[in-house]
Write a protein that holds these residues in place. Sequence first.
Motif, PDB file in Angstrom:
ATOM      1  N   ASP A 289       0.726  -1.216   0.318  1.00  0.00           N
ATOM      2  CA  ASP A 289       0.028   0.094  -0.196  1.00  0.00           C
ATOM      3  C   ASP A 289       0.815   1.025   0.465  1.00  0.00           C
ATOM      4  O   ASP A 289       0.601   2.126  -0.719  1.00  0.00           O
ATOM      5  N   GLU A 290       2.146   0.759   0.715  1.00  0.00           N
ATOM      6  CA  GLU A 290       2.770   2.056   0.990  1.00  0.00           C
ATOM      7  C   GLU A 290       3.266   2.575  -0.579  1.00  0.00           C
ATOM      8  O   GLU A 290       4.001   3.605  -1.136  1.00  0.00           O
TER       9      GLU A 290
ATOM     10  N   ARG B 198       1.408   4.572  -2.640  1.00  0.00           N
ATOM     11  CA  ARG B 198       1.081   6.298  -2.150  1.00  0.00           C
ATOM     12  C   ARG B 198       2.334   6.302  -3.126  1.00  0.00           C
ATOM     13  O   ARG B 198       2.003   7.741  -3.526  1.00  0.00           O
TER      14      ARG B 198
END
Length: 199
Positions: free
Chosen positions: A134-135, A138
């Motif tokens: 997820d990071e 981002r």
Amino acid sequence: MYAEKCTIGFIMDYLVFDDMNSCSEEAVARLLPLVSDQRREYALRYKHTFGQFCALQSWLMLKQLLAKQHFNLSEATLLYNPYGKPYIPDYPQFSISHCRNAIAVAVDTHPVGIDVESPRNISDDLIAYTMSEDEQARIHNADRPIDMFLHLWTRKEAYLKAQGTGINNRLQHTLEPVDEKNFTTIATPNYTLSVYRHV
């Protein structure tokens, strides 16, 4: 000069020094008499002026923050936990960080961690090693990926410093159990800083 200063909660307080152009052998010589014998010996272990300057300047910043809470750093003995985290018995907790463009210090009655980082080139391998899926998304989807990387990385470092356990092999998942409300993050063109306060 002191570029940022913030007080949150009970006594959490931090300072950022960003006049790194003042780093010089002359500045080191001027600061050496202003710190304890223990800190002076620590600073002089650094072979380069930059490391010496950061060690001395950060100590004077810590002294200023503790004096506001009526603690005398001149009378304190610095100790280290098994992971290398510095502490002073019966004093507020503190955290110190420096990078090419800034020095940052935080104090609190609760576990506290601070990290400051200068902009730099980052590789896809570093992103994959340190960030969750997820990071990573981002970062890659951000208008400025380096800014998002530093936002996340300084939070990871600040959290781990507050825990007092150092860098671990779970870097990708460091922030998963952490409440974002415990972080303060600021970004400038010259550095990104995060403070974590465990409550």
